[in-house]
Write an enzyme that holds these catalytic residues in place. Structure first.
Site, PDB file in Angstrom:
ATOM      1  N   TYR A   1      -2.199  -1.082  10.363  1.00  0.00           N
ATOM      2  CA  TYR A   1      -2.400  -1.545   8.977  1.00  0.00           C
ATOM      3  C   TYR A   1      -1.227  -1.093   8.095  1.00  0.00           C
ATOM      4  CZ  TYR A   1      -4.237  -1.447   4.190  1.00  0.00           C
ATOM      5  OH  TYR A   1      -4.384  -1.592   2.837  1.00  0.00           O
TER       6      TYR A   1
ATOM      7  N   SER B   1       0.847  -1.199   0.000  1.00  0.00           N
ATOM      8  CA  SER B   1       0.000   0.000   0.000  1.00  0.00           C
ATOM      9  C   SER B   1       0.873   1.236   0.000  1.00  0.00           C
ATOM     10  CB  SER B   1      -0.876   0.006   1.262  1.00  0.00           C
ATOM     11  OG  SER B   1      -1.500   1.258   1.422  1.00  0.00           O
TER      12      SER B   1
HETATM   13  N1  LIG Z   1      -8.451  -0.082  -2.145  1.00  0.00           N
HETATM   14  C1  LIG Z   1      -7.363   0.586  -1.862  1.00  0.00           C
HETATM   15  O1  LIG Z   1      -7.322   1.821  -1.959  1.00  0.00           O
HETATM   16  C2  LIG Z   1      -6.109  -0.120  -1.424  1.00  0.00           C
HETATM   17  C3  LIG Z   1      -4.953   0.652  -1.285  1.00  0.00           C
HETATM   18  C4  LIG Z   1      -3.774   0.039  -0.915  1.00  0.00           C
HETATM   19  C5  LIG Z   1      -3.752  -1.318  -0.674  1.00  0.00           C
HETATM   20  N2  LIG Z   1      -4.901  -2.038  -0.786  1.00  0.00           N
HETATM   21  C6  LIG Z   1      -4.799  -3.483  -0.521  1.00  0.00           C
HETATM   22  O2  LIG Z   1      -5.273  -4.159  -1.671  1.00  0.00           O
HETATM   23  C7  LIG Z   1      -5.750  -5.464  -1.294  1.00  0.00           C
HETATM   24  C8  LIG Z   1      -7.132  -5.647  -1.876  1.00  0.00           C
HETATM   25  O3  LIG Z   1      -7.978  -4.646  -1.329  1.00  0.00           O
HETATM   26  P1  LIG Z   1      -9.320  -4.168  -2.045  1.00  0.00           P
HETATM   27  O4  LIG Z   1      -9.291  -2.708  -2.102  1.00  0.00           O
HETATM   28  O5  LIG Z   1      -9.566  -4.968  -3.276  1.00  0.00           O
HETATM   29  O6  LIG Z   1     -10.363  -4.546  -0.886  1.00  0.00           O
HETATM   30  P2  LIG Z   1     -11.671  -5.441  -0.842  1.00  0.00           P
HETATM   31  O7  LIG Z   1     -12.514  -5.215  -2.035  1.00  0.00           O
HETATM   32  O8  LIG Z   1     -12.224  -5.189   0.516  1.00  0.00           O
HETATM   33  O9  LIG Z   1     -11.107  -6.958  -0.916  1.00  0.00           O
HETATM   34  C9  LIG Z   1     -10.391  -7.509   0.161  1.00  0.00           C
HETATM   35  C10 LIG Z   1     -10.219  -9.007  -0.033  1.00  0.00           C
HETATM   36  O10 LIG Z   1      -9.541  -9.530   1.136  1.00  0.00           O
HETATM   37  C11 LIG Z   1     -10.353 -10.585   1.685  1.00  0.00           C
HETATM   38  N3  LIG Z   1     -10.303 -10.689   3.139  1.00  0.00           N
HETATM   39  C12 LIG Z   1     -10.651  -9.748   4.067  1.00  0.00           C
HETATM   40  N4  LIG Z   1     -10.572 -10.256   5.306  1.00  0.00           N
HETATM   41  C13 LIG Z   1     -10.167 -11.564   5.161  1.00  0.00           C
HETATM   42  C14 LIG Z   1      -9.914 -12.619   6.068  1.00  0.00           C
HETATM   43  N5  LIG Z   1     -10.050 -12.488   7.408  1.00  0.00           N
HETATM   44  N6  LIG Z   1      -9.511 -13.824   5.565  1.00  0.00           N
HETATM   45  C15 LIG Z   1      -9.375 -14.001   4.234  1.00  0.00           C
HETATM   46  N7  LIG Z   1      -9.616 -13.041   3.328  1.00  0.00           N
HETATM   47  C16 LIG Z   1     -10.004 -11.836   3.789  1.00  0.00           C
HETATM   48  C17 LIG Z   1     -11.776 -10.195   1.310  1.00  0.00           C
HETATM   49  O11 LIG Z   1     -12.626 -11.306   1.443  1.00  0.00           O
HETATM   50  P3  LIG Z   1     -14.165 -11.089   1.974  1.00  0.00           P
HETATM   51  O12 LIG Z   1     -14.965 -10.843   0.735  1.00  0.00           O
HETATM   52  O13 LIG Z   1     -14.502 -12.348   2.697  1.00  0.00           O
HETATM   53  O14 LIG Z   1     -14.148  -9.899   2.877  1.00  0.00           O
HETATM   54  C18 LIG Z   1     -11.569  -9.708  -0.116  1.00  0.00           C
HETATM   55  O15 LIG Z   1     -11.482 -10.792  -0.995  1.00  0.00           O
HETATM   56  C19 LIG Z   1      -5.696  -5.499   0.238  1.00  0.00           C
HETATM   57  O16 LIG Z   1      -4.521  -6.154   0.640  1.00  0.00           O
HETATM   58  C20 LIG Z   1      -5.636  -4.035   0.624  1.00  0.00           C
HETATM   59  O17 LIG Z   1      -5.002  -3.862   1.869  1.00  0.00           O
HETATM   60  C21 LIG Z   1      -6.081  -1.474  -1.155  1.00  0.00           C
END
Ligand SMILES: NC(=O)c1ccc[n+]([C@@H]2O[C@H](COP(=O)([O-])OP(=O)(O)OC[C@H]3O[C@@H](n4cnc5c(N)ncnc54)[C@H](OP(=O)(O)O)[C@@H]3O)[C@@H](O)[C@H]2O)c1
Length: 256
Positions: free
Chosen positions: A161, A147
């Site tokens: 985080y 991130s």
């Molecule tokens: N969006 C942003 O701006 C951003 C920025 C920087 C980094 N990131 C990183 O990018 C990655 C993807 O994020 P996203 O934005 O696509 O978020 P998202 O749509 O909320 O997706 C998160 C994924 O992680 C899974 N997850 C959450 N809690 C879990 C658990 N306890 N065990 C197993 N799986 C779990 C979720 O499964 P469920 O459907 O079961 O919840 C979902 O598949 C993450 O690592 C996040 O930290 C995101």
């Protein structure tokens, strides 16, 4: 969307592929001919997009659910993958979330442990568990989602985080050296502010608009903006001489 046979005959494991960034990464790997083993989240309750279930029916994908909230969940996922395949060419460690915004003074042990277990420890556990299958592949690539907050520290309430993402970034650099003799490259994709369910939960519309105004490209990112970088870092033909690197995908939000 970019389509090719770039990953034909390759087995790709992706965690957190049921929505958001991971879902789009899975879609683009499938479009480029990969066999995708997708961890689609914690439970099978949510309806998945048709392209994933269709790929599963056609034998191009296998779908798994597991809660990575403890070592049993990651071990079960690793065992389920090992039951299906003998080799893994690409591992994308992407599952992660912030859980909430926790002020430093009132952070509980439970909150701390949950954030660290999912965003940090689970990455180590899944990587360790699948390493024998990646070694067996001859050459392989690991791409970890970190991130922008690993560099900036993030915004108030996200200290643990952001620190867990910094851990994964440093862990990836160390692994890149350690695993190079095995033909395994290790890199990271570092998203900026990407429009997914993540920000629906943790950021107000006002905060997102204020962020948007600071981004040189003048818009928030999308999963479609992020996914090609994962494919690039996974393909030996495109990035075979790149390891131990973090690619920032943020519209210029952080230029340093
Ligand atoms: N969006 C942003 O701006 C951003 C920025 C920087 C980094 N990131 C990183 O990018 C990655 C993807 O994020 P996203 O934005 O696509 O978020 P998202 O749509 O909320 O997706 C998160 C994924 O992680 C899974 N997850 C959450 N809690 C879990 C658990 N306890 N065990 C197993 N799986 C779990 C979720 O499964 P469920 O459907 O079961 O919840 C979902 O598949 C993450 O690592 C996040 O930290 C995101």
């Amino acid at each position: 969307m970019f389509q090719s046979n770039l990953f034909a005959g390759r087995t790709v494991v992706i965690t957190g592929a049921g929505r958001g960034i991971g879902l789009e990464v899975a879609r683009q790997f499938l479009a480029c001919g990969a066999r995708v083993l997708a961890h689609v989240g914690r439970s099978a309750d949510r309806e998945l997009p048709a392209f994933l279930t269709q790929a599963e029916n056609e034998g191009r994908a296998a779908l798994f659910t597991a809660d990575f909230g403890d070592g049993k969940g990651t071990a079960g996922f690793v065992a389920a993958v090992a039951e299906q395949v003998a080799t893994v060419d690409v591992l994308i460690n992407n599952a992660g979330t912030m859980f909430g915004r926790y002020p430093a003074a009132t952070l509980t042990d439970e909150q701390y442990n949950a954030v660290v277990q999912l965003n940090q420890t689970a990455v180590v556990e899944v990587t360790r568990g699948l390493l024998p299958l990646m070694r067996a592949a001859g050459t392989a690539a690991i791409v970890n989602t970190v991130s922008i907050s690993a560099l900036t520290g993030g915004s108030p309430g996200s200290s643990i985080y952001s620190s867990s993402k910094a851990f994964v970034s440093t862990y990836s650099k160390a692994l890149a050296r350690e695993l190079a003799p095995d033909g395994i490259r290790v890199n990271c994709v570092s998203p900026g502010t990407i429009s997914t369910d993540f920000h629906e939960r943790y950021s107000s519309a006002e905060k997102l608009e204020a962020t948007r105004r600071t981004i040189p490209l003048q818009r928030l990112g999308t999963p479609e903006d992020c996914a090609p970088t994962y494919l690039f870092l996974s393909a030996p033909a495109l990035s075979g001489y790149i390891t131990g690197q973090v690619i920032e995908v943020n519209g210029g939000q952080l230029i340093c």
